[in-house]
Design a protein around this motif. Structure first.
Motif, PDB file in Angstrom:
ATOM      1  N   SER A 143     -10.262  14.332   7.176  1.00  0.00           N
ATOM      2  CA  SER A 143      -9.504  13.085   7.070  1.00  0.00           C
ATOM      3  C   SER A 143      -8.055  13.379   6.705  1.00  0.00           C
ATOM      4  CB  SER A 143     -10.124  12.154   6.021  1.00  0.00           C
ATOM      5  OG  SER A 143      -9.976  12.711   4.735  1.00  0.00           O
ATOM      6  N   THR A 159      -9.341  10.157  10.771  1.00  0.00           N
ATOM      7  CA  THR A 159     -10.446  11.077  10.503  1.00  0.00           C
ATOM      8  C   THR A 159     -10.632  11.997  11.700  1.00  0.00           C
ATOM      9  OG1 THR A 159     -12.052   9.496  11.371  1.00  0.00           O
ATOM     10  CG2 THR A 159     -11.658   9.443   8.992  1.00  0.00           C
ATOM     11  N   THR A 196      -2.088  19.027   0.629  1.00  0.00           N
ATOM     12  CA  THR A 196      -0.971  18.134   0.913  1.00  0.00           C
ATOM     13  C   THR A 196       0.079  18.956   1.638  1.00  0.00           C
ATOM     14  OG1 THR A 196       0.117  18.585  -1.209  1.00  0.00           O
ATOM     15  CG2 THR A 196      -1.349  16.680  -1.127  1.00  0.00           C
ATOM     16  N   THR A 251      -4.413  11.170   5.307  1.00  0.00           N
ATOM     17  CA  THR A 251      -3.752   9.961   4.842  1.00  0.00           C
ATOM     18  C   THR A 251      -2.277  10.288   4.678  1.00  0.00           C
ATOM     19  OG1 THR A 251      -5.740   9.344   3.619  1.00  0.00           O
ATOM     20  CG2 THR A 251      -3.731   8.212   3.041  1.00  0.00           C
ATOM     21  N   HIS A 252      -1.391   9.449   5.202  1.00  0.00           N
ATOM     22  CA  HIS A 252       0.047   9.686   5.077  1.00  0.00           C
ATOM     23  C   HIS A 252       0.641   8.721   4.064  1.00  0.00           C
ATOM     24  CE1 HIS A 252       4.350   9.373   6.182  1.00  0.00           C
ATOM     25  NE2 HIS A 252       4.213  10.674   6.212  1.00  0.00           N
ATOM     26  N   ASN A 253       1.408   9.264   3.117  1.00  0.00           N
ATOM     27  CA  ASN A 253       2.097   8.470   2.112  1.00  0.00           C
ATOM     28  C   ASN A 253       3.576   8.420   2.491  1.00  0.00           C
ATOM     29  OD1 ASN A 253       3.421   7.480  -0.173  1.00  0.00           O
ATOM     30  ND2 ASN A 253       1.968   8.433  -1.575  1.00  0.00           N
ATOM     31  N   SER A 275       0.834  -1.196   0.000  1.00  0.00           N
ATOM     32  CA  SER A 275       0.000   0.000   0.000  1.00  0.00           C
ATOM     33  C   SER A 275       0.873   1.251   0.000  1.00  0.00           C
ATOM     34  CB  SER A 275      -0.890  -0.008   1.244  1.00  0.00           C
ATOM     35  OG  SER A 275      -1.580   1.201   1.348  1.00  0.00           O
ATOM     36  N   ASP A 277       1.379  14.328   3.892  1.00  0.00           N
ATOM     37  CA  ASP A 277       0.069  14.113   4.480  1.00  0.00           C
ATOM     38  C   ASP A 277      -0.959  14.707   3.520  1.00  0.00           C
ATOM     39  OD1 ASP A 277       1.124  12.998   6.807  1.00  0.00           O
ATOM     40  OD2 ASP A 277       1.335  14.953   7.756  1.00  0.00           O
ATOM     41  N   VAL A 319      -0.098   3.870   1.485  1.00  0.00           N
ATOM     42  CA  VAL A 319      -0.546   4.559   2.689  1.00  0.00           C
ATOM     43  C   VAL A 319      -0.084   3.769   3.904  1.00  0.00           C
ATOM     44  CG1 VAL A 319      -2.579   5.272   3.978  1.00  0.00           C
ATOM     45  CG2 VAL A 319      -2.563   5.476   1.497  1.00  0.00           C
ATOM     46  N   ASP A 320       0.554   4.463   4.872  1.00  0.00           N
ATOM     47  CA  ASP A 320       0.942   3.733   6.081  1.00  0.00           C
ATOM     48  C   ASP A 320       0.033   4.046   7.262  1.00  0.00           C
ATOM     49  OD1 ASP A 320       1.971   6.259   6.477  1.00  0.00           O
ATOM     50  OD2 ASP A 320       3.851   5.570   7.322  1.00  0.00           O
ATOM     51  N   TYR A 321      -0.734   5.159   7.202  1.00  0.00           N
ATOM     52  CA  TYR A 321      -1.769   5.381   8.209  1.00  0.00           C
ATOM     53  C   TYR A 321      -2.810   6.352   7.677  1.00  0.00           C
ATOM     54  CZ  TYR A 321       0.984   9.538   9.573  1.00  0.00           C
ATOM     55  OH  TYR A 321       1.682  10.709   9.585  1.00  0.00           O
ATOM     56  N   GLU A 322      -4.018   6.235   8.219  1.00  0.00           N
ATOM     57  CA  GLU A 322      -5.146   7.092   7.891  1.00  0.00           C
ATOM     58  C   GLU A 322      -5.840   7.479   9.185  1.00  0.00           C
ATOM     59  OE1 GLU A 322      -7.777   5.960   4.581  1.00  0.00           O
ATOM     60  OE2 GLU A 322      -6.480   4.216   4.349  1.00  0.00           O
TER      61      GLU A 322
END
Length: 193
Positions: A64, A43, A99, A66-68, A36, A74, A38-41
């Motif tokens: 929300s 909200t 971002t 999401t971290h890539n 993936s 972010d 994404v390592d964390y999401e």
């Protein structure tokens, strides 16, 4: 019943089941499982960033996040940022999507943005509101810019510009290719004496 008949019947049923399984058991195309991006999401984000002296620099609310890990960015949606880069200036920034790279401080707002500037020293100065499609900047250098058209409002004054640069620490703005509509007051002929 004869055992031989039952064995033959069981072998026929097993053969039909095997043939059916062979025909139906194939997955087209084969499933390819990748790592993936994404390592964390999360909200309902509420975050606070402080400066080197421990003073609050900005507060961030987002629907929300999401971290890539590959880009170390972010990605946030539905953000509202209360940014106070200096004792004189305060900014409220809203955007559909943003971002931010925490290491470099690079910030990119897109999906529409609103930047409201308030002077904390003097309440006599009307706030400046800048709206547009996209805004880029850096939280460490406290500089923002937009190469796309922006609309600017301050009190009753309004104009449009093709581009904008701003130093959020000092509150200085620079606009390119400004378009202004000017409607003078109606002329009233009155005797001077």
């Amino acid at each position: 019943m004869n055992t031989k008949v039952l064995i033959v019947l069981a072998l026929i049923i097993a053969g039909i089941a095997g043939w059916f399984f062979q025909q139906q058991g194939k997955i087209e195309p084969p499933i390819n499982i990748e790592a993936s991006e994404v390592d964390y999401e999360a909200t309902d984000i509420k975050a606070v960033q402080t400066n080197e002296q421990g003073e609050t620099e900005y507060e961030l609310n987002a629907e929300s996040l999401t971290h890539n890990p590959q880009t170390n960015e972010d990605v946030m949606s539905g953000i509202t940022m209360n940014w106070q880069p200096s004792d004189e200036q305060r900014y409220i920034i809203q955007s559909g999507t943003a971002t931010i790279n925490q290491a470099s401080g690079d910030l990119h707002l897109y999906g529409g943005f609103s930047l409201l500037s308030e002077d904390k020293v003097s309440s006599d100065i009307e706030p400046i509101k800048v709206t547009g499609a996209a805004l880029k900047g850096n939280t460490k250098s406290r500089q923002v810019y937009s190469d796309e058209p922006v609309k600017v409002e301050q009190g009753l004054n309004r104009f449009e510009a093709a581009s904008m640069k701003a130093n959020l620490e000092t509150g200085e703005y620079e606009f390119g290719q400004v378009a202004v509509s000017f409607t003078p007051a109606e002329r009233q002929d009155k005797a001077l004496f």
